[in-house]
Design an enzyme around this catalytic site. Structure first.
Site, PDB file in Angstrom:
ATOM      1  N   HIS A  20      -8.078   5.723-134.105  1.00  0.00           N
ATOM      2  CA  HIS A  20      -8.133   6.173-135.497  1.00  0.00           C
ATOM      3  C   HIS A  20      -7.153   5.424-136.397  1.00  0.00           C
ATOM      4  O   HIS A  20      -6.822   5.905-137.482  1.00  0.00           O
ATOM      5  CB  HIS A  20      -7.873   7.691-135.568  1.00  0.00           C
ATOM      6  CG  HIS A  20      -8.981   8.497-134.931  1.00  0.00           C
ATOM      7  ND1 HIS A  20      -8.849   9.828-134.601  1.00  0.00           N
ATOM      8  CD2 HIS A  20     -10.243   8.154-134.566  1.00  0.00           C
ATOM      9  CE1 HIS A  20      -9.990  10.268-134.062  1.00  0.00           C
ATOM     10  NE2 HIS A  20     -10.840   9.275-134.024  1.00  0.00           N
ATOM     11  N   CYS A  35      -5.699 -10.368-153.250  1.00  0.00           N
ATOM     12  CA  CYS A  35      -7.103 -10.572-153.652  1.00  0.00           C
ATOM     13  C   CYS A  35      -7.491  -9.642-154.808  1.00  0.00           C
ATOM     14  O   CYS A  35      -8.601  -9.716-155.323  1.00  0.00           O
ATOM     15  CB  CYS A  35      -8.049 -10.338-152.470  1.00  0.00           C
ATOM     16  SG  CYS A  35      -8.410  -8.599-152.160  1.00  0.00           S
ATOM     17  N   GLY A  44      -3.754  16.994-124.826  1.00  0.00           N
ATOM     18  CA  GLY A  44      -3.450  17.445-126.186  1.00  0.00           C
ATOM     19  C   GLY A  44      -4.532  17.159-127.201  1.00  0.00           C
ATOM     20  O   GLY A  44      -4.238  16.889-128.362  1.00  0.00           O
ATOM     21  N   THR A  45      -5.773  17.209-126.740  1.00  0.00           N
ATOM     22  CA  THR A  45      -6.879  17.035-127.700  1.00  0.00           C
ATOM     23  C   THR A  45      -7.882  18.170-127.539  1.00  0.00           C
ATOM     24  O   THR A  45      -8.158  18.596-126.411  1.00  0.00           O
ATOM     25  CB  THR A  45      -7.580  15.662-127.553  1.00  0.00           C
ATOM     26  OG1 THR A  45      -8.711  15.621-128.430  1.00  0.00           O
ATOM     27  CG2 THR A  45      -8.006  15.349-126.131  1.00  0.00           C
ATOM     28  N   SER A  46      -8.404  18.640-128.674  1.00  0.00           N
ATOM     29  CA  SER A  46      -9.395  19.718-128.608  1.00  0.00           C
ATOM     30  C   SER A  46     -10.736  19.162-128.140  1.00  0.00           C
ATOM     31  O   SER A  46     -11.648  19.919-127.847  1.00  0.00           O
ATOM     32  CB  SER A  46      -9.544  20.382-129.978  1.00  0.00           C
ATOM     33  OG  SER A  46      -9.848  19.408-130.957  1.00  0.00           O
ATOM     34  N   ASN A  63      -3.302  20.769-121.451  1.00  0.00           N
ATOM     35  CA  ASN A  63      -3.402  21.461-122.729  1.00  0.00           C
ATOM     36  C   ASN A  63      -2.976  22.909-122.507  1.00  0.00           C
ATOM     37  O   ASN A  63      -3.358  23.503-121.493  1.00  0.00           O
ATOM     38  CB  ASN A  63      -4.874  21.407-123.211  1.00  0.00           C
ATOM     39  CG  ASN A  63      -5.024  21.708-124.684  1.00  0.00           C
ATOM     40  OD1 ASN A  63      -4.493  22.696-125.195  1.00  0.00           O
ATOM     41  ND2 ASN A  63      -5.749  20.848-125.381  1.00  0.00           N
ATOM     42  N   CYS A  75      -3.457  -5.859-153.315  1.00  0.00           N
ATOM     43  CA  CYS A  75      -3.464  -7.036-152.455  1.00  0.00           C
ATOM     44  C   CYS A  75      -3.523  -8.295-153.319  1.00  0.00           C
ATOM     45  O   CYS A  75      -3.910  -8.234-154.488  1.00  0.00           O
ATOM     46  CB  CYS A  75      -4.708  -6.945-151.570  1.00  0.00           C
ATOM     47  SG  CYS A  75      -4.998  -8.347-150.503  1.00  0.00           S
ATOM     48  N   GLU A 121      -4.131  25.307-123.943  1.00  0.00           N
ATOM     49  CA  GLU A 121      -5.334  26.132-124.093  1.00  0.00           C
ATOM     50  C   GLU A 121      -6.545  25.456-123.461  1.00  0.00           C
ATOM     51  O   GLU A 121      -6.562  24.249-123.279  1.00  0.00           O
ATOM     52  CB  GLU A 121      -5.619  26.356-125.581  1.00  0.00           C
ATOM     53  CG  GLU A 121      -4.607  27.294-126.215  1.00  0.00           C
ATOM     54  CD  GLU A 121      -4.688  27.304-127.717  1.00  0.00           C
ATOM     55  OE1 GLU A 121      -5.784  27.059-128.251  1.00  0.00           O
ATOM     56  OE2 GLU A 121      -3.643  27.542-128.335  1.00  0.00           O
ATOM     57  N   ASP A 139       0.225   8.526-135.649  1.00  0.00           N
ATOM     58  CA  ASP A 139       1.663   8.609-135.958  1.00  0.00           C
ATOM     59  C   ASP A 139       2.506   7.482-135.364  1.00  0.00           C
ATOM     60  O   ASP A 139       3.676   7.312-135.719  1.00  0.00           O
ATOM     61  CB  ASP A 139       2.223   9.979-135.541  1.00  0.00           C
ATOM     62  CG  ASP A 139       2.004  10.305-134.063  1.00  0.00           C
ATOM     63  OD1 ASP A 139       2.057   9.384-133.223  1.00  0.00           O
ATOM     64  OD2 ASP A 139       1.791  11.489-133.736  1.00  0.00           O
TER      65      ASP A 139
HETATM   66  P1  OAD Z   1      -6.708  19.004-132.631  1.00  0.00           P
HETATM   67  O1  OAD Z   1      -5.756  19.616-133.633  1.00  0.00           O
HETATM   68  O2  OAD Z   1      -8.166  19.221-132.813  1.00  0.00           O
HETATM   69  O3  OAD Z   1      -6.332  19.532-131.170  1.00  0.00           O
HETATM   70  C1  OAD Z   1      -5.010  19.564-130.720  1.00  0.00           C
HETATM   71  C2  OAD Z   1      -5.013  20.089-129.304  1.00  0.00           C
HETATM   72  O4  OAD Z   1      -3.681  20.021-128.813  1.00  0.00           O
HETATM   73  C3  OAD Z   1      -5.476  21.543-129.153  1.00  0.00           C
HETATM   74  O5  OAD Z   1      -6.443  21.621-128.124  1.00  0.00           O
HETATM   75  C4  OAD Z   1      -4.193  22.286-128.760  1.00  0.00           C
HETATM   76  O6  OAD Z   1      -4.447  23.372-127.869  1.00  0.00           O
HETATM   77  C5  OAD Z   1      -3.426  21.186-128.053  1.00  0.00           C
HETATM   78  N1  OAD Z   1      -1.956  21.349-128.040  1.00  0.00           N
HETATM   79  C6  OAD Z   1      -1.154  22.011-128.902  1.00  0.00           C
HETATM   80  N2  OAD Z   1       0.136  21.905-128.542  1.00  0.00           N
HETATM   81  C7  OAD Z   1       0.159  21.150-127.414  1.00  0.00           C
HETATM   82  C8  OAD Z   1       1.192  20.668-126.546  1.00  0.00           C
HETATM   83  N3  OAD Z   1       2.471  20.945-126.774  1.00  0.00           N
HETATM   84  N4  OAD Z   1       0.828  19.908-125.483  1.00  0.00           N
HETATM   85  C9  OAD Z   1      -0.468  19.612-125.238  1.00  0.00           C
HETATM   86  N5  OAD Z   1      -1.479  20.041-126.014  1.00  0.00           N
HETATM   87  C10 OAD Z   1      -1.185  20.799-127.092  1.00  0.00           C
HETATM   88  O7  OAD Z   1      -6.356  17.438-132.579  1.00  0.00           O
HETATM   89  P2  OAD Z   1      -7.192  16.231-131.988  1.00  0.00           P
HETATM   90  O8  OAD Z   1      -8.031  16.655-130.828  1.00  0.00           O
HETATM   91  O9  OAD Z   1      -6.241  15.112-131.800  1.00  0.00           O
HETATM   92  O10 OAD Z   1      -9.308  12.328-136.635  1.00  0.00           O
HETATM   93  O11 OAD Z   1      -8.128  15.882-133.204  1.00  0.00           O
HETATM   94  C11 OAD Z   1      -8.955  14.779-133.099  1.00  0.00           C
HETATM   95  C12 OAD Z   1      -9.176  14.128-134.434  1.00  0.00           C
HETATM   96  O12 OAD Z   1      -9.615  15.107-135.384  1.00  0.00           O
HETATM   97  C13 OAD Z   1      -7.947  13.549-135.088  1.00  0.00           C
HETATM   98  O13 OAD Z   1      -7.585  12.286-134.579  1.00  0.00           O
HETATM   99  C14 OAD Z   1      -8.387  13.440-136.526  1.00  0.00           C
HETATM  100  C15 OAD Z   1      -9.128  14.756-136.721  1.00  0.00           C
HETATM  101  O14 OAD Z   1     -10.231  14.706-137.534  1.00  0.00           O
HETATM  102  C16 OAD Z   1      -9.203  11.512-137.696  1.00  0.00           C
HETATM  103  O15 OAD Z   1      -8.325  11.636-138.529  1.00  0.00           O
HETATM  104  C17 OAD Z   1     -10.225  10.430-137.743  1.00  0.00           C
END
Ligand code: OAD
Length: 241
Positions: free
Chosen positions: A117, A148, A185-187, A211, A146, A213, A102
């Site tokens: 990504h 090309c 903030g990543t799963s 996180n 493009c 969770e 984003d």
């Molecule tokens: P996910 O949607 O898998 O995970 C989001 C995480 O953020 C979860 O663990 C939530 O608990 C947590 N979360 C929610 N609200 C929050 C807050 N306010 N503060 C902190 N954490 C919070 O997203 P990603 O792990 O980013 O890849 O997913 C990884 C990749 O999967 C993405 O980049 C995308 C997707 O496939 C591509 O597009 C290549």
């Protein structure tokens, strides 16, 4: 809530890394990928965010991305993004590795960003890979070509595509050389990004997850700070005042 060990690490570390995922932008209003209101639930990304879909129906995929861009251009960074931008200024070496496309870290003022990504604000030619940074408005309704002759697509990593090698190499090098690592903030289930906290830990860093969770990797890390990053990160920054 913030342990002495983390406070010490924040004050004394010289090399710090933050890995961010969709949760960091949740408080700005960008839906996460796997939550209940996840973007992917509404749009079936496997049908749209891949190269075959683009070749089959470039106009459909283009319109979907233009729609997503129109949402992203209306929102703003939240206190979590700003706290990370401020942290960068406090350390000799601060690397921000993001899985988000984003661009909100840039808008918040972070400069040393490793985008794993890609970035939805950019486009590139699907044939010659020429980057189109600003030339194409997010209101442009038709998929463009493009010079090309190739089709222009968003500069993001689609399902089935490999991550940019240079970004990946820099990310692992930063993780393996830092003293303090945050997974925010990543799963932590999408590879290879999910390996980074482990790479940092194996190399001796103090690894902290932020996180609301627990995730698949929580139990392997040194600390879990439970709550939204937009609230926790500004508190961490205060320790550095
Ligand atoms: P996910 O949607 O898998 O995970 C989001 C995480 O953020 C979860 O663990 C939530 O608990 C947590 N979360 C929610 N609200 C929050 C807050 N306010 N503060 C902190 N954490 C919070 O997203 P990603 O792990 O980013 O890849 O997913 C990884 C990749 O999967 C993405 O980049 C995308 C997707 O496939 C591509 O597009 C290549």
């Amino acid at each position: 809530m913030i342990s002495e060990k983390l406070a010490d690490a924040l004050r004394n570390s010289k090399r710090v890394v933050a890995l961010t995922g969709a949760g960091v932008s949740a408080e700005s209003g960008v839906p996460t990928f796997r939550g209940d209101s996840g973007l992917w639930k509404k749009f079936r990304p496997e049908e749209l965010a891949n190269f075959d879909a683009f070749i089959r129906n470039p106009q459909l995929v283009w319109e979907w991305y233009q729609y997503r861009r129109s949402l992203i251009y209306e929102i703003e960074p939240n206190p979590g993004h700003y706290a990370l931008a401020n942290m960068e200024k406090r350390y000799n070496e601060f690397h921000l590795i993001t899985q988000n496309v984003d661009g909100l870290h840039h808008v918040a003022g972070s400069t040393n960003i490793i985008e794993l990504h890609g970035n939805i604000r950019r486009n590139k030619c699907a044939s010659c890979e020429k980057i189109y940074d600003k030339e194409i408005s997010f209101q442009q309704k038709d998929v463009q070509k493009c010079e090309c002759g190739g089709l222009i697509r968003p500069d993001v990593v689609w399902f089935g595509e490999v991550l940019p090698a240079d970004a990946l190499q820099r990310a692992f090098s930063a993780a393996e050389n830092c003293e303090l690592f945050f997974s925010i903030g990543t799963s932590a289930i999408v590879q290879p990004a999910a390996q980074l906290p482990f790479a940092a830990k194996e190399a001796g860093a103090y690894v902290v997850e932020i996180n609301p969770e627990k995730t698949a990797i929580t139990s392997y890390l040194d600390e879990h700070l439970e709550g939204p990053s937009g609230e926790i990160l500004p508190k961490l920054l205060k320790i550095l005042d």
